[in-house]
Design an enzyme around this catalytic site. Sequence first.
Site, PDB file in Angstrom:
ATOM      1  N   LYS A 129     -30.206 -16.197  -1.647  1.00  0.00           N
ATOM      2  CA  LYS A 129     -30.373 -17.424  -0.859  1.00  0.00           C
ATOM      3  C   LYS A 129     -29.861 -17.260   0.582  1.00  0.00           C
ATOM      4  O   LYS A 129     -28.960 -16.448   0.828  1.00  0.00           O
ATOM      5  CB  LYS A 129     -29.703 -18.626  -1.550  1.00  0.00           C
ATOM      6  CG  LYS A 129     -28.215 -18.697  -1.393  1.00  0.00           C
ATOM      7  CD  LYS A 129     -27.675 -20.101  -1.693  1.00  0.00           C
ATOM      8  CE  LYS A 129     -26.203 -20.129  -1.347  1.00  0.00           C
ATOM      9  NZ  LYS A 129     -25.658 -21.382  -0.977  1.00  0.00           N
ATOM     10  N   LYS A 175     -24.814 -19.565   5.199  1.00  0.00           N
ATOM     11  CA  LYS A 175     -24.198 -19.565   6.528  1.00  0.00           C
ATOM     12  C   LYS A 175     -23.146 -18.477   6.670  1.00  0.00           C
ATOM     13  O   LYS A 175     -22.846 -18.053   7.776  1.00  0.00           O
ATOM     14  CB  LYS A 175     -23.645 -20.939   6.899  1.00  0.00           C
ATOM     15  CG  LYS A 175     -22.684 -21.593   5.955  1.00  0.00           C
ATOM     16  CD  LYS A 175     -22.199 -22.915   6.548  1.00  0.00           C
ATOM     17  CE  LYS A 175     -22.477 -24.091   5.657  1.00  0.00           C
ATOM     18  NZ  LYS A 175     -21.831 -24.032   4.340  1.00  0.00           N
ATOM     19  N   LYS A 193     -18.730 -14.921  -4.920  1.00  0.00           N
ATOM     20  CA  LYS A 193     -17.752 -14.890  -3.829  1.00  0.00           C
ATOM     21  C   LYS A 193     -16.532 -14.043  -4.196  1.00  0.00           C
ATOM     22  O   LYS A 193     -15.978 -13.361  -3.338  1.00  0.00           O
ATOM     23  CB  LYS A 193     -17.346 -16.313  -3.423  1.00  0.00           C
ATOM     24  CG  LYS A 193     -18.503 -17.066  -2.786  1.00  0.00           C
ATOM     25  CD  LYS A 193     -18.095 -18.243  -1.954  1.00  0.00           C
ATOM     26  CE  LYS A 193     -19.314 -18.758  -1.188  1.00  0.00           C
ATOM     27  NZ  LYS A 193     -19.066 -19.935  -0.387  1.00  0.00           N
TER      28      LYS A 193
HETATM   29  N1  AQP Z   1     -30.399 -21.519   1.045  1.00  0.00           N
HETATM   30  C1  AQP Z   1     -30.317 -22.806   0.758  1.00  0.00           C
HETATM   31  N2  AQP Z   1     -31.429 -23.526   0.470  1.00  0.00           N
HETATM   32  C2  AQP Z   1     -31.342 -24.856   0.188  1.00  0.00           C
HETATM   33  N3  AQP Z   1     -30.166 -25.535   0.174  1.00  0.00           N
HETATM   34  C3  AQP Z   1     -29.042 -24.853   0.458  1.00  0.00           C
HETATM   35  N4  AQP Z   1     -27.739 -25.205   0.536  1.00  0.00           N
HETATM   36  C4  AQP Z   1     -26.991 -24.125   0.858  1.00  0.00           C
HETATM   37  N5  AQP Z   1     -27.772 -23.044   1.010  1.00  0.00           N
HETATM   38  C5  AQP Z   1     -29.051 -23.460   0.762  1.00  0.00           C
HETATM   39  C6  AQP Z   1     -27.256 -26.557   0.329  1.00  0.00           C
HETATM   40  O1  AQP Z   1     -26.513 -26.920   1.495  1.00  0.00           O
HETATM   41  C7  AQP Z   1     -25.469 -27.803   1.102  1.00  0.00           C
HETATM   42  C8  AQP Z   1     -24.184 -27.393   1.728  1.00  0.00           C
HETATM   43  O2  AQP Z   1     -23.657 -26.272   1.120  1.00  0.00           O
HETATM   44  P1  AQP Z   1     -22.136 -25.905   1.244  1.00  0.00           P
HETATM   45  O3  AQP Z   1     -21.737 -25.856   2.648  1.00  0.00           O
HETATM   46  O4  AQP Z   1     -21.314 -26.804   0.419  1.00  0.00           O
HETATM   47  O5  AQP Z   1     -22.029 -24.501   0.591  1.00  0.00           O
HETATM   48  P2  AQP Z   1     -23.054 -23.507   0.047  1.00  0.00           P
HETATM   49  O6  AQP Z   1     -23.988 -24.114  -0.948  1.00  0.00           O
HETATM   50  O7  AQP Z   1     -22.237 -22.354  -0.454  1.00  0.00           O
HETATM   51  O8  AQP Z   1     -23.862 -23.145   1.373  1.00  0.00           O
HETATM   52  P3  AQP Z   1     -23.891 -21.801   2.164  1.00  0.00           P
HETATM   53  O9  AQP Z   1     -24.735 -22.025   3.369  1.00  0.00           O
HETATM   54  O10 AQP Z   1     -24.295 -20.678   1.263  1.00  0.00           O
HETATM   55  O11 AQP Z   1     -22.382 -21.651   2.629  1.00  0.00           O
HETATM   56  P4  AQP Z   1     -21.384 -20.466   2.368  1.00  0.00           P
HETATM   57  O12 AQP Z   1     -22.067 -19.253   2.929  1.00  0.00           O
HETATM   58  O13 AQP Z   1     -20.137 -20.834   3.114  1.00  0.00           O
HETATM   59  O14 AQP Z   1     -21.150 -20.395   0.897  1.00  0.00           O
HETATM   60  C9  AQP Z   1     -25.442 -27.825  -0.424  1.00  0.00           C
HETATM   61  O15 AQP Z   1     -26.082 -29.003  -0.856  1.00  0.00           O
HETATM   62  C10 AQP Z   1     -26.246 -26.624  -0.805  1.00  0.00           C
HETATM   63  O16 AQP Z   1     -26.902 -26.799  -2.042  1.00  0.00           O
END
Ligand code: AQP
Length: 329
Positions: free
Chosen positions: A194, A197, A111
């Site tokens: 991965k 969002k 990030k």
């Molecule tokens: N691609 C993924 N596959 C499986 N699990 C996933 N998680 C995120 N992406 C995947 C799981 O979703 C939960 C919530 O995550 P978060 O909102 O705390 O942040 P993150 O892991 O950083 O998720 P994103 O979607 O990638 O958000 P952004 O883009 O804002 O950083 C966690 O349990 C995570 O493991």
Amino acid sequence: MAVIFSGIQPSGNLTLGNYLGALRNFTKMQEQNECYYCVVNQHAITVHQDPALLHRRTRELAAIYLAAGLDPEKAALFVQSEVPQHAQLGWIMTTLSYVGELERMTQYKDKAAKQGDSIPAGLLTYPPLMAADILLYQTNFVPVGDDQKQHLEITRDLAQRFNRLYQEEVFTIPEIYLGQGGTRVMSLQEPTKKMSKSDDNTMATIYVLDAPKDIEKKIKRAQTDSENSVHYDAETKPGIANLMDIYAAVTDTDHAAVEREFSGQGYGQFKKSVAAAVIAALEPIQKRYAELIDNPVLDAILDQGAVKARETASRTYDKVVQVMGLDRK
Ligand code: AQP
């Protein structure tokens, strides 16, 4: 009865990865355990968020939690910023953290690399805030996707460091809980990365609230290879492996069964089946979401969740303050 805590950031529209890796395990765990599930809006602001969008996404995420089957009678659902002990203990956990260990976090490196010269300090101190979230509830298990393993490790280190330093078992040492499948759903366009969002390329991501025609279009255009044979090899066929993982996760089966089912069929037919299975899995959630999003019951549930969370969190926080000598009386 074990204590479960987990959170999701309202930093974008919820993805199929968030659902398969985290959310669907939350509802399975609520039957036998004391559960706390959180919309972690203070984590979301570690990168800039538009206020109106953040406000809307916070409600949307809470409605999706409920639509996915979370029962507010069994689990506390709340918004992080409504329980001040998260930020308070987050600061204390920051003072216990070493800059070097925070700089080694993969999520921070990924990030920070997108932020140019002005890297928000909150990106670096994200893990101590996450540690606070978890430790406040004396959590035993944290259901998260595979990408959060490193943050769970540092949470355990910080809890052990605190207990050792103040010579008292103030914090329970939590363990990660990884589900059976879908623990790392990959981008449809760059399947070695991965699904996220916050990915700007919306074709790379299936959102939980996507219309069926969009899901069909995205899966049809998902990156694959030229072999046209459905078998599992994450190294040489990451696109097909990802679609097989998704299909297996939403239909509750495994790779071997998926290979047998699609033996002799090309990618066109396989992709149609993956899309149909994803649409069928998300449809009931979308229906319940539509009933909930403008319903005042959503606020009542979040109010009630925050009361319960504050009660538990303040017990741990008061103990921390006392053990550290931060109390005055
Ligand atoms: N691609 C993924 N596959 C499986 N699990 C996933 N998680 C995120 N992406 C995947 C799981 O979703 C939960 C919530 O995550 P978060 O909102 O705390 O942040 P993150 O892991 O950083 O998720 P994103 O979607 O990638 O958000 P952004 O883009 O804002 O950083 C966690 O349990 C995570 O493991």
